[in-house]
Design a protein around this motif. Structure first.
Motif, PDB file in Angstrom:
ATOM      1  N   ASP A 177      43.104  31.200  48.773  1.00 22.81           N
ATOM      2  CA  ASP A 177      43.330  31.167  47.325  1.00 22.81           C
ATOM      3  C   ASP A 177      44.519  32.068  47.000  1.00 22.81           C
ATOM      4  O   ASP A 177      44.373  33.276  46.803  1.00 22.81           O
TER       5      ASP A 177
ATOM      6  N   LYS B 131      46.106  32.395  44.433  1.00 24.01           N
ATOM      7  CA  LYS B 131      46.099  32.947  43.077  1.00 24.01           C
ATOM      8  C   LYS B 131      45.587  34.388  43.052  1.00 24.01           C
ATOM      9  O   LYS B 131      45.680  35.066  42.038  1.00 24.01           O
ATOM     10  N   LYS B 132      45.027  34.848  44.185  1.00 27.40           N
ATOM     11  CA  LYS B 132      44.574  36.235  44.259  1.00 27.40           C
ATOM     12  C   LYS B 132      45.740  37.214  44.369  1.00 27.40           C
ATOM     13  O   LYS B 132      45.559  38.420  44.248  1.00 27.40           O
TER      14      LYS B 132
ATOM     15  N   GLU C 110      48.884  38.952  42.855  1.00 26.98           N
ATOM     16  CA  GLU C 110      49.365  39.280  41.520  1.00 26.98           C
ATOM     17  C   GLU C 110      50.702  38.599  41.261  1.00 26.98           C
ATOM     18  O   GLU C 110      51.655  38.752  42.022  1.00 26.98           O
TER      19      GLU C 110
ATOM     20  N   ALA D 100      45.991  40.995  52.045  1.00 27.95           N
ATOM     21  CA  ALA D 100      44.907  40.027  51.892  1.00 27.95           C
ATOM     22  C   ALA D 100      44.549  39.397  53.231  1.00 27.95           C
ATOM     23  O   ALA D 100      43.377  39.189  53.550  1.00 27.95           O
TER      24      ALA D 100
ATOM     25  N   TRP E 283      41.092  44.449  50.935  1.00 33.06           N
ATOM     26  CA  TRP E 283      40.980  44.074  49.531  1.00 33.06           C
ATOM     27  C   TRP E 283      40.967  45.301  48.609  1.00 33.06           C
ATOM     28  O   TRP E 283      41.532  45.264  47.508  1.00 33.06           O
TER      29      TRP E 283
ATOM     30  N   LYS F 226      43.603  45.737  45.722  1.00 28.69           N
ATOM     31  CA  LYS F 226      43.190  45.850  44.316  1.00 28.69           C
ATOM     32  C   LYS F 226      43.778  47.100  43.672  1.00 28.69           C
ATOM     33  O   LYS F 226      44.265  47.061  42.527  1.00 28.69           O
TER      34      LYS F 226
END
Length: 220
Positions: free
Chosen positions: A143, A145-146, A148, A200, A205, A209
């Motif tokens: 994914d 879209k994780k 930024e 990632a 993670w 983050k």
């Protein structure tokens, strides 16, 4: 011999030594690339169909150069509203030359076995087996879209260009990414995307983050 193959989200009818313009690929100029989503192969009177792809078939090619297509003008106007917007767009493309078509492991099309009633049922079973690898391929995609700064439109554009996982994005250069998403509206800063994707891909993670909280649209 010719083949119908899917490349970067579009289908092309190709032959050996043919030059084709496709959506920008992540492969560098001068390097070879192969496409295994072959839908049909024709060799004289013999035609082999996939369900949807032919198992074991492959089209090999070489990337000649990366370029941009002709400028397309998009003009929008609303009557009596004083609204006029004019935008230009040049699609990021790659020129490739087809070096070979391999049909090993391909299964013949159903019309070749019309005289046998039991054969269509026998072909339905390989079709079901071929559907399983397709699910595995989508399961391997990450994914994006994780990251930024990456939205749904950019994520789909990257996948069409062959960047479907965090590992793929981590290897890409920011300049190459910017060329691939040139057609997506907006001001996108790609400098941190490969570094974010590397974290990632490594499963860091918490570290990712913490860093993303300090970013603004992917910009440090």
């Amino acid at each position: 011999m010719y083949a119908i193959v899917e490349i970067a989200g579009h289908q092309f009818k190709v032959e050996k030594d043919q030059k084709v313009f496709v959506n920008r690929l992540a492969t560098e100029e001068g390097k070879k690339v192969s496409f295994d989503n072959v839908l049909l192969i024709g060799d004289g009177d013999n035609v082999t169909l996939g369900a949807p792809a032919i198992d074991g078939a492959q089209v090999s090619a070489k990337v000649l150069k990366h370029l941009k297509g002709d400028k397309v003008i998009v003009f929008k106007k609303k009557r009596r509203k004083g609204y006029r917007v004019k935008n230009g767009h040049r699609q990021a493309l790659s020129e490739i030359v087809i070096e070979g078509i391999t049909a090993s492991g391909a299964k013949k099309a159903a019309p070749k076995k019309e005289t046998k009633k039991a054969e269509p049922k026998a072909e339905a079973k390989p079709a079901a087996k071929k559907a399983a690898p397709a699910k595995k391929a989508t399961a391997k995609a990450d994914d994006l879209k994780k990251i930024e700064g990456i939205g749904p439109k950019i994520a789909s554009t990257l996948v069409e260009a062959g960047i479907a996982t965090f590992a793929d994005l981590a290897k890409a250069k920011p300049e190459a990414i910017s060329e691939i998403i040139a057609g997506v509206r907006g001001n996108h800063v790609t400098d941190t995307w490969p570094k974010q994707a590397k974290l990632a891909a490594e499963g860091k993670w918490d570290e990712l983050k913490k860093w993303q909280d300090e970013l603004d649209g992917g910009k440090a």
